[in-house]
Design a protein around this motif. Structure first.
Motif, PDB file in Angstrom:
ATOM      1  N   GLU A   5       0.643  -1.070  -0.043  1.00  0.00           N
ATOM      2  CA  GLU A   5      -0.006  -0.327   0.294  1.00  0.00           C
ATOM      3  C   GLU A   5       0.608   1.168  -0.266  1.00  0.00           C
ATOM      4  OE1 GLU A   5      -3.809   0.397   0.861  1.00  0.00           O
ATOM      5  OE2 GLU A   5      -3.713  -1.698   0.443  1.00  0.00           O
ATOM      6  N   PHE A   6       0.281   2.169  -0.653  1.00  0.00           N
ATOM      7  CA  PHE A   6       0.846   4.038  -1.018  1.00  0.00           C
ATOM      8  C   PHE A   6       0.495   4.062   0.921  1.00  0.00           C
ATOM      9  CE2 PHE A   6       1.142   2.545  -5.134  1.00  0.00           C
ATOM     10  CZ  PHE A   6       2.115   2.390  -5.637  1.00  0.00           C
ATOM     11  N   SER A   7       1.432   5.275   0.968  1.00  0.00           N
ATOM     12  CA  SER A   7       1.809   5.642   2.659  1.00  0.00           C
ATOM     13  C   SER A   7       0.475   7.394   1.879  1.00  0.00           C
ATOM     14  CB  SER A   7       2.499   5.806   3.000  1.00  0.00           C
ATOM     15  OG  SER A   7       2.613   7.279   3.301  1.00  0.00           O
ATOM     16  N   ASN A   8       0.196   7.595   2.616  1.00  0.00           N
ATOM     17  CA  ASN A   8      -0.783   9.407   2.199  1.00  0.00           C
ATOM     18  C   ASN A   8       0.660  10.168   3.379  1.00  0.00           C
ATOM     19  OD1 ASN A   8      -2.664   8.598   1.806  1.00  0.00           O
ATOM     20  ND2 ASN A   8      -3.784   8.558   3.683  1.00  0.00           N
ATOM     21  N   LYS A   9       1.752  10.066   3.204  1.00  0.00           N
ATOM     22  CA  LYS A   9       2.398  10.927   4.312  1.00  0.00           C
ATOM     23  C   LYS A   9       4.082  11.045   2.676  1.00  0.00           C
ATOM     24  CE  LYS A   9       1.573  10.602   7.755  1.00  0.00           C
ATOM     25  NZ  LYS A   9       0.718  12.450   8.804  1.00  0.00           N
ATOM     26  N   ILE A  10       4.958  12.281   2.505  1.00  0.00           N
ATOM     27  CA  ILE A  10       6.205  12.803   2.408  1.00  0.00           C
ATOM     28  C   ILE A  10       6.796  13.448   3.244  1.00  0.00           C
ATOM     29  CG2 ILE A  10       6.954  14.053   0.952  1.00  0.00           C
ATOM     30  CD1 ILE A  10       4.158  15.155  -0.445  1.00  0.00           C
ATOM     31  N   LYS A  11       8.488  12.353   2.736  1.00  0.00           N
ATOM     32  CA  LYS A  11       9.086  12.115   4.617  1.00  0.00           C
ATOM     33  C   LYS A  11       9.875  13.042   3.433  1.00  0.00           C
ATOM     34  CE  LYS A  11      11.446   9.070   6.726  1.00  0.00           C
ATOM     35  NZ  LYS A  11      11.913   7.145   7.183  1.00  0.00           N
ATOM     36  N   ILE A  12      10.642  13.648   4.150  1.00  0.00           N
ATOM     37  CA  ILE A  12      11.781  14.879   3.620  1.00  0.00           C
ATOM     38  C   ILE A  12      13.113  14.795   4.985  1.00  0.00           C
ATOM     39  CG2 ILE A  12      12.288  16.742   3.176  1.00  0.00           C
ATOM     40  CD1 ILE A  12      10.013  17.752   2.681  1.00  0.00           C
ATOM     41  N   THR A  13      14.285  14.026   4.245  1.00  0.00           N
ATOM     42  CA  THR A  13      15.223  14.081   5.199  1.00  0.00           C
ATOM     43  C   THR A  13      16.117  14.417   4.700  1.00  0.00           C
ATOM     44  OG1 THR A  13      14.740  11.153   5.445  1.00  0.00           O
ATOM     45  CG2 THR A  13      16.375  11.740   5.640  1.00  0.00           C
ATOM     46  N   ASN A  14      16.594  15.438   5.686  1.00  0.00           N
ATOM     47  CA  ASN A  14      18.757  15.948   5.749  1.00  0.00           C
ATOM     48  C   ASN A  14      19.378  14.794   5.662  1.00  0.00           C
ATOM     49  OD1 ASN A  14      20.830  17.400   6.308  1.00  0.00           O
ATOM     50  ND2 ASN A  14      19.342  19.163   7.531  1.00  0.00           N
ATOM     51  N   VAL A  15      20.138  15.077   4.826  1.00  0.00           N
ATOM     52  CA  VAL A  15      21.045  13.941   4.429  1.00  0.00           C
ATOM     53  C   VAL A  15      22.485  13.494   5.439  1.00  0.00           C
ATOM     54  CG1 VAL A  15      22.677  12.906   2.944  1.00  0.00           C
ATOM     55  CG2 VAL A  15      20.380  13.666   1.762  1.00  0.00           C
ATOM     56  N   LYS A  16      23.110  15.047   5.587  1.00  0.00           N
ATOM     57  CA  LYS A  16      23.715  15.161   6.713  1.00  0.00           C
ATOM     58  C   LYS A  16      23.429  14.920   8.540  1.00  0.00           C
ATOM     59  CE  LYS A  16      26.315  19.199   5.537  1.00  0.00           C
ATOM     60  NZ  LYS A  16      26.690  20.572   5.100  1.00  0.00           N
ATOM     61  N   ILE A  21      11.102  14.662   8.452  1.00  0.00           N
ATOM     62  CA  ILE A  21       9.621  15.145   8.970  1.00  0.00           C
ATOM     63  C   ILE A  21       9.161  15.284   8.092  1.00  0.00           C
ATOM     64  CG2 ILE A  21      10.413  17.317   7.429  1.00  0.00           C
ATOM     65  CD1 ILE A  21       8.265  18.623   9.468  1.00  0.00           C
ATOM     66  N   GLU A  22       7.961  14.136   8.343  1.00  0.00           N
ATOM     67  CA  GLU A  22       6.552  13.448   7.468  1.00  0.00           C
ATOM     68  C   GLU A  22       5.248  14.392   7.329  1.00  0.00           C
ATOM     69  OE1 GLU A  22       6.823   9.054   7.650  1.00  0.00           O
ATOM     70  OE2 GLU A  22       5.571   9.992   9.060  1.00  0.00           O
ATOM     71  N   LEU A  23       5.089  14.762   5.704  1.00  0.00           N
ATOM     72  CA  LEU A  23       4.106  15.885   5.493  1.00  0.00           C
ATOM     73  C   LEU A  23       2.931  14.964   5.215  1.00  0.00           C
ATOM     74  CD1 LEU A  23       6.345  18.780   4.240  1.00  0.00           C
ATOM     75  CD2 LEU A  23       6.055  18.453   6.447  1.00  0.00           C
ATOM     76  N   ASP A  24       1.751  15.557   6.150  1.00  0.00           N
ATOM     77  CA  ASP A  24       0.150  15.059   5.125  1.00  0.00           C
ATOM     78  C   ASP A  24       0.048  15.168   2.898  1.00  0.00           C
ATOM     79  OD1 ASP A  24      -1.498  13.365   4.877  1.00  0.00           O
ATOM     80  OD2 ASP A  24      -3.508  14.986   6.231  1.00  0.00           O
ATOM     81  N   GLN A  25       0.278  13.863   2.321  1.00  0.00           N
ATOM     82  CA  GLN A  25       0.122  14.577   1.241  1.00  0.00           C
ATOM     83  C   GLN A  25      -0.885  15.206   0.849  1.00  0.00           C
ATOM     84  OE1 GLN A  25       0.484  10.597  -0.924  1.00  0.00           O
ATOM     85  NE2 GLN A  25       2.308  11.506  -2.239  1.00  0.00           N
ATOM     86  N   ARG A  26      -2.282  14.467   1.665  1.00  0.00           N
ATOM     87  CA  ARG A  26      -3.802  15.506   1.495  1.00  0.00           C
ATOM     88  C   ARG A  26      -3.454  17.271   1.714  1.00  0.00           C
ATOM     89  NH1 ARG A  26      -6.538  11.515   4.867  1.00  0.00           N
ATOM     90  NH2 ARG A  26      -4.829  11.595   6.015  1.00  0.00           N
ATOM     91  N   ARG A  27      -2.161  17.737   1.997  1.00  0.00           N
ATOM     92  CA  ARG A  27      -2.619  18.813   1.621  1.00  0.00           C
ATOM     93  C   ARG A  27      -1.508  19.926   1.492  1.00  0.00           C
ATOM     94  NH1 ARG A  27      -4.019  20.066   7.796  1.00  0.00           N
ATOM     95  NH2 ARG A  27      -4.685  18.854   8.632  1.00  0.00           N
ATOM     96  N   ILE A  28      -1.193  18.728   1.032  1.00  0.00           N
ATOM     97  CA  ILE A  28       0.174  19.457  -0.082  1.00  0.00           C
ATOM     98  C   ILE A  28      -0.175  19.598  -1.736  1.00  0.00           C
ATOM     99  CG2 ILE A  28       2.521  19.705  -1.068  1.00  0.00           C
ATOM    100  CD1 ILE A  28       3.140  17.948   1.528  1.00  0.00           C
TER     101      ILE A  28
END
Length: 129
Positions: A5-16, A21-28
Protein backbone atom coordinates in the motif's frame (compact mmCIF):
# COMPACT_ATOMS: atom_id res chain seq x y z
CA UNK A 1 0.58 -6.36 -9.24
CA UNK A 2 1.87 -4.54 -6.18
CA UNK A 3 1.00 -5.96 -2.78
CA UNK A 4 2.28 -2.88 -0.97
CA UNK A 5 0.00 0.00 0.00
CA UNK A 6 1.13 3.55 -0.64
CA UNK A 7 1.38 5.96 2.26
CA UNK A 8 -0.33 9.35 2.59
CA UNK A 9 2.91 10.92 3.80
CA UNK A 10 5.74 12.78 2.14
CA UNK A 11 8.98 12.19 4.02
CA UNK A 12 11.74 14.79 3.68
CA UNK A 13 15.10 13.74 5.16
CA UNK A 14 18.20 15.85 5.79
CA UNK A 15 21.12 13.90 4.29
CA UNK A 16 23.72 15.16 6.81
CA UNK A 17 21.82 14.75 10.08
CA UNK A 18 19.33 12.03 9.00
CA UNK A 19 16.56 14.10 10.65
CA UNK A 20 13.26 13.86 8.82
CA UNK A 21 9.81 15.37 8.74
CA UNK A 22 6.65 13.71 7.47
CA UNK A 23 4.00 15.85 5.80
CA UNK A 24 0.42 14.86 5.05
CA UNK A 25 0.08 14.46 1.30
CA UNK A 26 -3.53 15.68 1.35
CA UNK A 27 -2.30 19.12 2.45
CA UNK A 28 0.28 19.48 -0.32
CA UNK A 29 0.09 20.50 -3.94
CA UNK A 30 3.23 19.62 -5.92
CA UNK A 31 4.33 21.54 -9.01
CA UNK A 32 7.43 21.01 -11.10
CA UNK A 33 8.83 22.82 -14.12
CA UNK A 34 11.04 21.48 -16.89
CA UNK A 35 14.21 22.81 -15.21
CA UNK A 36 13.76 20.46 -12.25
CA UNK A 37 12.50 23.04 -9.75
CA UNK A 38 9.73 21.65 -7.52
CA UNK A 39 7.38 23.65 -5.36
CA UNK A 40 5.44 22.02 -2.53
CA UNK A 41 2.53 24.26 -1.54
CA UNK A 42 1.76 23.23 2.03
CA UNK A 43 -1.48 24.39 3.66
CA UNK A 44 -1.74 23.29 7.28
CA UNK A 45 -2.57 24.46 10.81
CA UNK A 46 -0.10 26.90 12.33
CA UNK A 47 1.48 24.37 14.72
CA UNK A 48 2.33 22.05 11.82
CA UNK A 49 3.88 24.83 9.76
CA UNK A 50 5.96 25.81 12.80
CA UNK A 51 7.40 22.27 12.83
CA UNK A 52 8.16 22.68 9.13
CA UNK A 53 9.96 25.99 9.73
CA UNK A 54 11.97 24.45 12.59
CA UNK A 55 13.07 21.58 10.35
CA UNK A 56 14.31 23.88 7.57
CA UNK A 57 15.62 26.60 9.91
CA UNK A 58 19.17 25.22 10.28
CA UNK A 59 19.39 24.02 6.69
CA UNK A 60 21.40 26.27 4.41
CA UNK A 61 20.41 27.06 0.85
CA UNK A 62 21.42 24.15 -1.43
CA UNK A 63 21.31 21.73 1.51
CA UNK A 64 21.01 18.10 0.42
CA UNK A 65 17.71 16.35 1.14
CA UNK A 66 15.94 13.20 0.08
CA UNK A 67 12.21 13.09 -0.61
CA UNK A 68 9.98 10.02 -0.49
CA UNK A 69 6.46 10.61 -1.80
CA UNK A 70 4.01 8.04 -0.50
CA UNK A 71 6.60 5.30 0.01
CA UNK A 72 7.52 5.14 -3.68
CA UNK A 73 11.26 5.55 -3.08
CA UNK A 74 13.66 8.32 -2.17
CA UNK A 75 15.17 10.78 -4.63
CA UNK A 76 17.74 13.49 -3.98
CA UNK A 77 17.00 17.22 -4.06
CA UNK A 78 18.69 20.48 -3.10
CA UNK A 79 16.82 22.83 -0.76
CA UNK A 80 16.20 26.29 -2.23
CA UNK A 81 14.05 28.00 0.40
CA UNK A 82 10.64 28.54 1.96
CA UNK A 83 8.29 31.26 0.79
CA UNK A 84 5.34 32.57 2.75
CA UNK A 85 2.25 31.72 0.68
CA UNK A 86 -0.32 34.45 0.18
CA UNK A 87 -3.96 33.66 -0.44
CA UNK A 88 -7.05 35.59 0.56
CA UNK A 89 -9.44 32.76 1.43
CA UNK A 90 -7.55 31.15 4.33
CA UNK A 91 -9.15 30.79 7.71
CA UNK A 92 -7.24 31.97 10.78
CA UNK A 93 -5.97 28.52 11.71
CA UNK A 94 -4.35 27.70 8.34
CA UNK A 95 -0.97 28.83 7.11
CA UNK A 96 0.51 28.43 3.65
CA UNK A 97 4.20 27.73 2.99
CA UNK A 98 5.85 27.00 -0.32
CA UNK A 99 8.95 24.79 -0.15
CA UNK A 100 11.28 25.10 -3.12
CA UNK A 101 13.38 22.06 -4.05
CA UNK A 102 15.60 21.47 -7.04
CA UNK A 103 16.34 18.03 -8.48
CA UNK A 104 19.78 16.80 -7.48
CA UNK A 105 21.40 15.76 -10.71
CA UNK A 106 24.78 14.26 -11.41
CA UNK A 107 25.89 15.10 -14.93
CA UNK A 108 26.39 12.13 -17.19
CA UNK A 109 29.64 11.75 -19.12
CA UNK A 110 29.33 13.74 -22.28
CA UNK A 111 26.83 16.33 -21.03
CA UNK A 112 29.49 19.01 -20.87
CA UNK A 113 31.21 18.22 -24.16
CA UNK A 114 31.89 21.39 -26.10
CA UNK A 115 30.09 21.32 -29.42
CA UNK A 116 32.16 22.57 -32.33
CA UNK A 117 30.26 25.48 -33.77
CA UNK A 118 30.44 26.52 -37.40
CA UNK A 119 29.45 29.86 -38.82
CA UNK A 120 26.94 30.18 -41.62
CA UNK A 121 28.00 33.75 -42.23
CA UNK A 122 28.14 34.74 -45.90
CA UNK A 123 29.78 38.07 -46.75
CA UNK A 124 27.62 40.57 -48.60
CA UNK A 125 28.10 40.50 -52.32
CA UNK A 126 29.14 36.87 -52.46
CA UNK A 127 26.71 34.65 -54.34
CA UNK A 128 26.04 31.30 -52.79
CA UNK A 129 25.87 28.29 -55.04
Amino acid sequence: MLNQEFSNKIKITNVKTREFIELDQRRIQIRENQNGLMAFSYKAPLFETMDLEDFFDNLDSSGKLTVDIGGTGEFGVNFRGIIEGKEKNFSQNLDHKIILLENHKCPKPGEYIQVKRTSKFVPRGKISE
